[in-house]
Scaffold this motif. Structure first.
Motif, PDB file in Angstrom:
ATOM      1  N   GLY A 122     -36.766  66.155  21.802  1.00 21.77           N
ATOM      2  CA  GLY A 122     -35.908  67.137  22.459  1.00 21.77           C
ATOM      3  C   GLY A 122     -36.049  68.548  21.924  1.00 21.77           C
ATOM      4  N   THR A 123     -36.906  68.756  20.945  1.00 20.28           N
ATOM      5  CA  THR A 123     -37.094  70.098  20.389  1.00 20.28           C
ATOM      6  C   THR A 123     -37.808  70.977  21.396  1.00 20.28           C
ATOM      7  N   PRO A 124     -37.246  72.151  21.747  1.00 14.82           N
ATOM      8  CA  PRO A 124     -37.909  73.036  22.727  1.00 14.82           C
ATOM      9  C   PRO A 124     -39.190  73.642  22.141  1.00 14.82           C
ATOM     10  N   LEU A 125     -40.227  73.693  22.961  1.00 15.24           N
ATOM     11  CA  LEU A 125     -41.521  74.193  22.506  1.00 15.24           C
ATOM     12  C   LEU A 125     -41.990  75.429  23.267  1.00 15.24           C
ATOM     13  N   LEU A 126     -41.678  75.508  24.554  1.00 18.49           N
ATOM     14  CA  LEU A 126     -42.191  76.573  25.400  1.00 18.49           C
ATOM     15  C   LEU A 126     -41.130  76.987  26.410  1.00 18.49           C
ATOM     16  N   GLY A 127     -41.047  78.288  26.694  1.00 22.85           N
ATOM     17  CA  GLY A 127     -40.075  78.769  27.662  1.00 22.85           C
ATOM     18  C   GLY A 127     -40.554  80.018  28.352  1.00 22.85           C
ATOM     19  N   THR A 128     -39.841  80.426  29.404  1.00 25.71           N
ATOM     20  CA  THR A 128     -40.151  81.655  30.132  1.00 25.71           C
ATOM     21  C   THR A 128     -38.893  82.519  30.212  1.00 25.71           C
ATOM     22  N   ILE A 129     -39.094  83.802  30.244  1.00 25.43           N
ATOM     23  CA  ILE A 129     -37.980  84.747  30.299  1.00 25.43           C
ATOM     24  C   ILE A 129     -37.344  84.701  31.693  1.00 25.43           C
ATOM     25  N   ARG A 130     -36.017  84.593  31.721  1.00 26.10           N
ATOM     26  CA  ARG A 130     -35.299  84.566  32.995  1.00 26.10           C
ATOM     27  C   ARG A 130     -35.304  85.950  33.635  1.00 26.10           C
ATOM     28  N   ARG A 131     -35.295  85.966  34.965  1.00 26.06           N
ATOM     29  CA  ARG A 131     -35.248  87.215  35.722  1.00 26.06           C
ATOM     30  C   ARG A 131     -33.783  87.636  35.882  1.00 26.06           C
ATOM     31  N   ARG A 132     -33.493  88.894  35.654  1.00 27.97           N
ATOM     32  CA  ARG A 132     -32.138  89.413  35.835  1.00 27.97           C
ATOM     33  C   ARG A 132     -31.891  89.666  37.319  1.00 27.97           C
ATOM     34  N   LEU A 133     -30.701  89.327  37.767  1.00 23.46           N
ATOM     35  CA  LEU A 133     -30.324  89.532  39.161  1.00 23.46           C
ATOM     36  C   LEU A 133     -29.520  90.816  39.290  1.00 23.46           C
ATOM     37  N   GLY A 134     -29.602  91.454  40.430  1.00 28.79           N
ATOM     38  CA  GLY A 134     -28.866  92.687  40.663  1.00 28.79           C
ATOM     39  C   GLY A 134     -29.787  93.882  40.656  1.00 28.79           C
ATOM     40  N   SER A 135     -29.518  94.818  41.564  1.00 30.68           N
ATOM     41  CA  SER A 135     -30.393  95.991  41.692  1.00 30.68           C
ATOM     42  C   SER A 135     -30.313  96.913  40.492  1.00 30.68           C
ATOM     43  N   ASN A 136     -29.171  96.943  39.829  1.00 36.89           N
ATOM     44  CA  ASN A 136     -28.990  97.834  38.676  1.00 36.89           C
ATOM     45  C   ASN A 136     -29.284  97.145  37.345  1.00 36.89           C
ATOM     46  N   ALA A 137     -29.665  95.865  37.370  1.00 34.27           N
ATOM     47  CA  ALA A 137     -29.896  95.123  36.135  1.00 34.27           C
ATOM     48  C   ALA A 137     -31.221  95.516  35.504  1.00 34.27           C
ATOM     49  N   ASP A 138     -31.228  95.568  34.185  1.00 40.68           N
ATOM     50  CA  ASP A 138     -32.456  95.882  33.445  1.00 40.68           C
ATOM     51  C   ASP A 138     -33.396  94.691  33.561  1.00 40.68           C
ATOM     52  N   PRO A 139     -34.603  94.853  34.087  1.00 39.84           N
ATOM     53  CA  PRO A 139     -35.519  93.722  34.260  1.00 39.84           C
ATOM     54  C   PRO A 139     -36.112  93.216  32.950  1.00 39.84           C
ATOM     55  N   LEU A 140     -35.968  94.006  31.886  1.00 36.83           N
ATOM     56  CA  LEU A 140     -36.542  93.625  30.602  1.00 36.83           C
ATOM     57  C   LEU A 140     -35.511  92.929  29.720  1.00 36.83           C
ATOM     58  N   THR A 141     -36.001  92.065  28.840  1.00 42.77           N
ATOM     59  CA  THR A 141     -35.142  91.326  27.897  1.00 42.77           C
ATOM     60  C   THR A 141     -35.441  91.796  26.487  1.00 42.77           C
ATOM     61  N   THR A 142     -34.377  92.074  25.737  1.00 42.25           N
ATOM     62  CA  THR A 142     -34.519  92.596  24.385  1.00 42.25           C
ATOM     63  C   THR A 142     -34.820  91.469  23.402  1.00 42.25           C
ATOM     64  N   VAL A 143     -35.713  91.752  22.465  1.00 39.43           N
ATOM     65  CA  VAL A 143     -36.045  90.838  21.367  1.00 39.43           C
ATOM     66  C   VAL A 143     -35.490  91.441  20.077  1.00 39.43           C
ATOM     67  N   TYR A 144     -34.775  90.613  19.295  1.00 38.00           N
ATOM     68  CA  TYR A 144     -34.119  91.095  18.083  1.00 38.00           C
ATOM     69  C   TYR A 144     -34.827  90.572  16.835  1.00 38.00           C
ATOM     70  N   ALA A 145     -34.652  91.315  15.739  1.00 42.30           N
ATOM     71  CA  ALA A 145     -35.285  90.917  14.481  1.00 42.30           C
ATOM     72  C   ALA A 145     -34.613  89.692  13.872  1.00 42.30           C
ATOM     73  N   GLU A 146     -33.314  89.539  14.112  1.00 44.36           N
ATOM     74  CA  GLU A 146     -32.548  88.406  13.619  1.00 44.36           C
ATOM     75  C   GLU A 146     -31.713  87.856  14.766  1.00 44.36           C
ATOM     76  N   PRO A 147     -31.278  86.606  14.665  1.00 41.21           N
ATOM     77  CA  PRO A 147     -30.405  86.077  15.723  1.00 41.21           C
ATOM     78  C   PRO A 147     -29.080  86.830  15.749  1.00 41.21           C
ATOM     79  N   GLY A 148     -28.661  87.273  16.936  1.00 41.26           N
ATOM     80  CA  GLY A 148     -27.422  88.019  17.065  1.00 41.26           C
ATOM     81  C   GLY A 148     -27.687  89.397  17.624  1.00 41.26           C
ATOM     82  N   GLU A 149     -26.842  89.846  18.544  1.00 48.08           N
ATOM     83  CA  GLU A 149     -27.044  91.125  19.207  1.00 48.08           C
ATOM     84  C   GLU A 149     -26.754  92.311  18.298  1.00 48.08           C
ATOM     85  N   SER A 150     -26.198  92.043  17.109  1.00 44.86           N
ATOM     86  CA  SER A 150     -25.973  93.138  16.160  1.00 44.86           C
ATOM     87  C   SER A 150     -27.216  93.437  15.328  1.00 44.86           C
ATOM     88  N   ALA A 151     -28.246  92.602  15.459  1.00 45.10           N
ATOM     89  CA  ALA A 151     -29.481  92.813  14.696  1.00 45.10           C
ATOM     90  C   ALA A 151     -30.312  93.940  15.326  1.00 45.10           C
TER      91      ALA A 151
END
Length: 456
Positions: A122-151
């Motif tokens: 059950g360990t995840p090995l591979l994934g794809t970035i989800r597409r953001r919905l909405g015309s004003n949504a940022d199509p890009l996904t942020t990558v952080y240095a550490e887990p957590g949006e404060s990183a």
């Protein structure tokens, strides 16, 4: 001169008794008292930052209304238990290419990554970035240095980009909250497991704390319990109607046995039969007697006193339930009092009784002026024991009333512990029963004293 050797045998003999008292009396008693006056979850310390190593910024009591100012994920290091309010985030350490085609390794939250491939365990090995919905949504996904949006942000990846999953981390959500404590505003961070967030998601309350304090709140909850008053009244009523009846019957039964009539031992065996029957069995037995098709209705119909069978153990026939409990307890426990009284009678010298009879004392006079005064030590023991048993009436009440129509203190102790899972209030009930037992025991020891005790 040779020193006399100390005899240690008495100390070794008393040691098992001391161990027994420590393990089965002192420790349970201390635990019961602690449960009833000490609240382990009374106060929640708040932190200046969203981690346990941060300095304490204030404290709020359990139940305090708070305002939710913000939230942040913090790495969960302990084992997850049965936490009602626990809110977690799942983060993936991924490796792939950013929007500029450069290799990038960092952390992405679970909501932004769709797992496409897993290992057998059950360990995840591979994934794809989800597409953001909405015309004003940022199509890009942020990558952080550490887990957590404060990183720190280290880059961005495009939708549908394929990412290798290297590691998985679970974060517990911490809330930044603000509340009032003794007129002072307190603000800080606390784990989600201790906060109950309301539906508007901007307000909540302290569900429980991590620091204890002395309190009488559990006794207040007991006093305010809607079953407390009826339970006390019913318990005291049963004591008043059961104990005198049992003592009168026990003394009569003991005098019959002491009279040494023909087939005297048969009377003893018959009187002692209830000792071999459990409380619950007695309750079920008397329940069957008082049901609509039971023995009581059959006898009354046979005598022509009623035309049709009647129900006696219902919510509308509370007095009949009390009467059934009274009869069941009198039948069940009178034998205990009888045995104690018989033991006391056997300690009375026959010469004393013969002298009283020789001086013209009748049966009632011998009973009143000779037998009962000499039975006072036995009566003290019997009264104390029977009062304790009356306070512990439980199974018979459950069998005859279900514990709702008619309730007693022992039943409410069980209800608080088993149904409501509130060991603190249950301990308060238990200590209240203990207090009544001790007060009644002191009263009996003072009221039913021998001449030697009065003289002392």
């Amino acid at each position: 001169m040779q020193k006399k050797k100390r005899n240690l045998a008495p100390y070794w003999l008393i040691l098992p008794s001391l161990l027994y008292l420590a393990l089965f009396f002192t420790y349970p008693m201390a635990r019961a008292i602690a449960l009833s006056v000490w609240d382990d979850e009374a106060v929640l310390p708040l932190r200046a930052e969203a981690n346990l190593e941060s300095v304490e910024s204030g404290r709020l009591h359990q139940g305090t209304q708070v305002e939710i100012l913000g939230q942040q994920g913090n790495l969960l290091t302990d084992t997850l238990g049965d936490e009602t309010n626990l809110l977690t985030e799942l983060w993936f350490n991924v490796s792939g290419q950013d929007v500029d085609g450069e290799n990038i390794t960092g952390w992405i939250i679970e909501t932004r990554l769709r797992v496409r491939e897993e290992a057998e365990d059950g360990t995840p090995l591979l994934g794809t970035i989800r597409r953001r919905l909405g015309s004003n949504a940022d199509p890009l996904t942020t990558v952080y240095a550490e887990p957590g949006e404060s990183a720190a942000e280290i880059g961005k990846v495009e939708a549908s980009a394929e990412m290798q999953i290297v590691e998985v981390a679970t974060l517990e959500v911490w809330y930044q909250i603000r509340g009032e404590e003794e007129g002072q505003t307190v603000e800080g961070w606390a784990p989600s497991r201790f906060i109950q967030v309301f539906g508007d998601e901007v307000s909540g309350r302290i569900d429980r704390g991590t620091t204890g304090e002395f309190t009488l709140g559990f006794f207040e909850k007991m006093w305010n319990d809607r079953f407390f008053g009826p339970a006390v009244r019913t318990t005291l009523l049963l004591m008043v109607i059961i104990i005198p009846t049992q003592f009168v019957l026990a003394i009569i039964m003991a005098l019959v046995i002491q009279a040494r009539l023909k087939f005297n031992s048969i009377f003893l065996y018959i009187f002692a039969i209830p000792l071999g029957v459990s409380d619950l069995a007695v309750g079920i037995l008397f329940f069957s007697i008082f049901t609509q098709n039971g023995l009581f209705n059959s006898v009354l119909q046979g005598l022509g006193l009623i035309d049709a069978a009647r129900p006696y153990l219902t919510a509308d026939t509370r007095n009949w339930i009390i009467a059934a409990i009274w009869l069941a307890e009198v039948w069940r426990a009178t034998s205990i009092v009888m045995i104690i009284v018989v033991s006391g009678l056997q300690a009375i010298s026959d010469e004393v009784l013969e002298a009283a009879e020789l001086f013209g004392a009748g049966l009632w006079q011998r009973l009143r002026y000779v037998i009962l005064p000499l039975l006072r030590p036995s009566l003290q023991v019997a009264l104390i024991l029977r009062t304790i048993l009356a306070l512990q009436v439980f199974a018979v009440v459950i069998a005859l009333s279900g514990g709702d129509v008619v309730t007693v203190l022992a039943n409410e102790t069980y209800r608080q512990y088993f149904e409501f899972r509130n060991a603190n209030v249950a301990s308060a009930y238990a200590l209240f029963i203990l207090a009544i037992s001790m007060i009644s025991a002191v009263f009996y020891l003072r009221a039913v004293r021998t001449q030697q005790e009065i003289a002392a």
